[in-house]
Structure formats: structure tokens, C-alpha cells
Design an enzyme around this catalytic site. Structure first.
Site, PDB file in Angstrom:
ATOM      1  N   GLY A  98       0.834  -1.197   0.000  1.00 23.48           N
ATOM      2  CA  GLY A  98       0.000   0.000   0.000  1.00 23.48           C
ATOM      3  C   GLY A  98       0.864   1.240   0.000  1.00 23.48           C
ATOM      4  N   GLN A 112       3.186  10.009   1.384  1.00 23.02           N
ATOM      5  CA  GLN A 112       4.492   9.336   1.320  1.00 23.02           C
ATOM      6  C   GLN A 112       5.299   9.754   0.098  1.00 23.02           C
ATOM      7  OE1 GLN A 112       2.738   5.193   2.117  1.00 23.02           O
ATOM      8  NE2 GLN A 112       4.762   5.068   3.045  1.00 23.02           N
ATOM      9  N   CYS A 156       6.681  -0.552   6.556  1.00 27.23           N
ATOM     10  CA  CYS A 156       6.234   0.656   5.853  1.00 27.23           C
ATOM     11  C   CYS A 156       7.351   1.101   4.925  1.00 27.23           C
ATOM     12  CB  CYS A 156       5.915   1.755   6.866  1.00 27.23           C
ATOM     13  SG  CYS A 156       5.344   3.296   6.122  1.00 27.23           S
ATOM     14  N   LEU A 157       6.984   1.490   3.691  1.00 27.81           N
ATOM     15  CA  LEU A 157       8.000   1.953   2.743  1.00 27.81           C
ATOM     16  C   LEU A 157       8.700   3.216   3.243  1.00 27.81           C
ATOM     17  CD1 LEU A 157       6.119   1.370  -0.636  1.00 27.81           C
ATOM     18  CD2 LEU A 157       7.903  -0.062   0.385  1.00 27.81           C
ATOM     19  N   GLU A 181      -2.673   2.445   6.068  1.00 26.27           N
ATOM     20  CA  GLU A 181      -2.582   3.471   5.012  1.00 26.27           C
ATOM     21  C   GLU A 181      -3.318   4.746   5.416  1.00 26.27           C
ATOM     22  OE1 GLU A 181      -0.391   3.178   2.867  1.00 26.27           O
ATOM     23  OE2 GLU A 181      -0.082   1.037   3.236  1.00 26.27           O
ATOM     24  N   HIS A 214      -1.574   7.246   7.615  1.00 26.48           N
ATOM     25  CA  HIS A 214      -0.641   8.176   6.949  1.00 26.48           C
ATOM     26  C   HIS A 214      -1.320   9.527   6.671  1.00 26.48           C
ATOM     27  CE1 HIS A 214       3.013   5.878   6.184  1.00 26.48           C
ATOM     28  NE2 HIS A 214       2.305   4.840   5.764  1.00 26.48           N
TER      29      HIS A 214
HETATM   30 NI    NI Z   1       3.185   2.955   5.497  1.00 29.75          NI
END
Ligand code: NI
Length: 176
Positions: free
Chosen positions: A46, A51, A99-100, A142, A145
Site C-alpha cells: 500500500g 508518502q 512501511c516503505l 494506510e 498516513h
Molecule cells: Ni506505510
């Protein structure tokens, strides 16, 4: 276009994002296409618009059957704009998250087990689903965020927070 994913410490990741006011615009479609390419490039489950530095209430997610992750629950590819989450019941479940924006780490995060979510797709069509388990977890991660919340801020037991390759040696783990 593949965009740079901001990493924890960037002040944009802890802002509250704005509602999308106009749907089905070239800008909105271009944003979602960039998010999709970026998420696929990084093998994520996701991605939220902040981000990549865009402070709008837009998230995408999706998890497919993958022989590398035989236990992963599938989640349909979804674009969710201006989401509203309503937990069903008060059952809380612990589960591993990554998380990216927090690369290389994983932690155990408590989330509501069941919830109803609603919102809109890119064309402004309403989406409404009742979900549980991993799908519910991905949506909560998600949507956090969009309110400037990163998963480490939700961890209660820091003995279950660490580097992915140390926690799960020799295992391939979904990035997200
Ligand atoms: Ni994340």
C-alpha cells in the site's frame, strides 16, 4: 512516474492531509498512476499520497496471491479517496507491519480486527466495504498516513520492533 518515497523524519509525513475536492481530473489520475508505479516498483502492499509528498487524502493498496508468501491474505487493488473508517466491535488484533517510509524495519502493531470503510474512487464513485483481518490492517495503516501517523507511533511492545532481516532471518517478507 516512479516517485521518491519520503522516509520517517521528513516533516511532511506527520502532517494531516487535505480532502480531495474534485474527482476525475487529469491531476488526480496522474497522482494515482505515480503512486501505483511507485508502490509496484518497491513491492509494497500500500501507499499513501503523503508518502510521495502530496498532502491529499488518497491511498492505494492491494495484495495478490504470491507463492513467496503462501500465508498472505489477498486484498483487492483499491484506490480510496477521502476514506472514513468505522471500527466494528472493539476487538483488537496484534500483527506485524512494515512501511516503505520506514525501510528495513518491522513491528507488531495493534489494530481493530473488523471495520467498515467508505470513500471514493478516482472518478468519484462511492466505495463501501466491511473487512477484517489483514485487509482491515492494511486500510488502517494506510489511512493513518493521512493523519500523519506512522506505525511505530502505534507500537505498544517495543520488544517486537526491529530489523526485518534480524527478526525473520532467511525469510522473504512483503515490503510495505
Ligand atoms: Ni506505510
Amino acid at each position: 512516474m516512479i516517485r521518491e518515497v519520503l522516509r520517517m523524519g521528513d516533516p511532511r509525513l506527520v502532517q494531516v492531509s487535505r480532502l480531495v475536492e474534485t474527482f476525475d481530473t487529469p491531476d488526480l489520475h496522474a497522482l494515482i498512476e505515480d503512486m501505483r508505479e511507485t508502490m509496484q516498483h518497491l513491492n509494497g502492499a500500500g501507499l499513501a499520497a503523503p508518502q510521495i509528498g502530496v498532502l491529499l487524502r488518497v491511498v492505494i493498496f492491494g495484495v495478490h496471491a504470491n507463492p513467496r508468501y503462501p500465508d498472505a491474505e489477498e486484498v483487492p487493488d483499491t484506490v480510496l479517496i477521502n476514506p472514513v473508517l468505522d471500527p466494528i466491535g472493539d476487538e483488537i488484533e496484534d500483527g506485524w507491519e512494515g512501511c516503505l517510509s520506514v525501510p528495513g524495519l518491522r513491528g507488531v502493531v495493534p489494530r481493530f480486527r473488523r471495520l467498515r470503510y467508505s470513500g471514493f474512487d478516482a472518478r468519484g464513485e462511492r466505495i463501501e466495504r466491511t473487512v477484517e483481518g489483514f485487509h482491515a490492517r492494511v486500510v488502517q495503516h494506510e489511512c493513518d498516513h493521512l493523519d500523519g501517523i506512522l506505525y511505530p507511533m502505534r507500537i505498544r511492545d517495543f520488544s517486537q520492533f526491529g530489523f526485518t532481516d534480524v527478526l525473520f532471518p532467511g525469510q522473504e517478507v512483503q515490503d510495505d
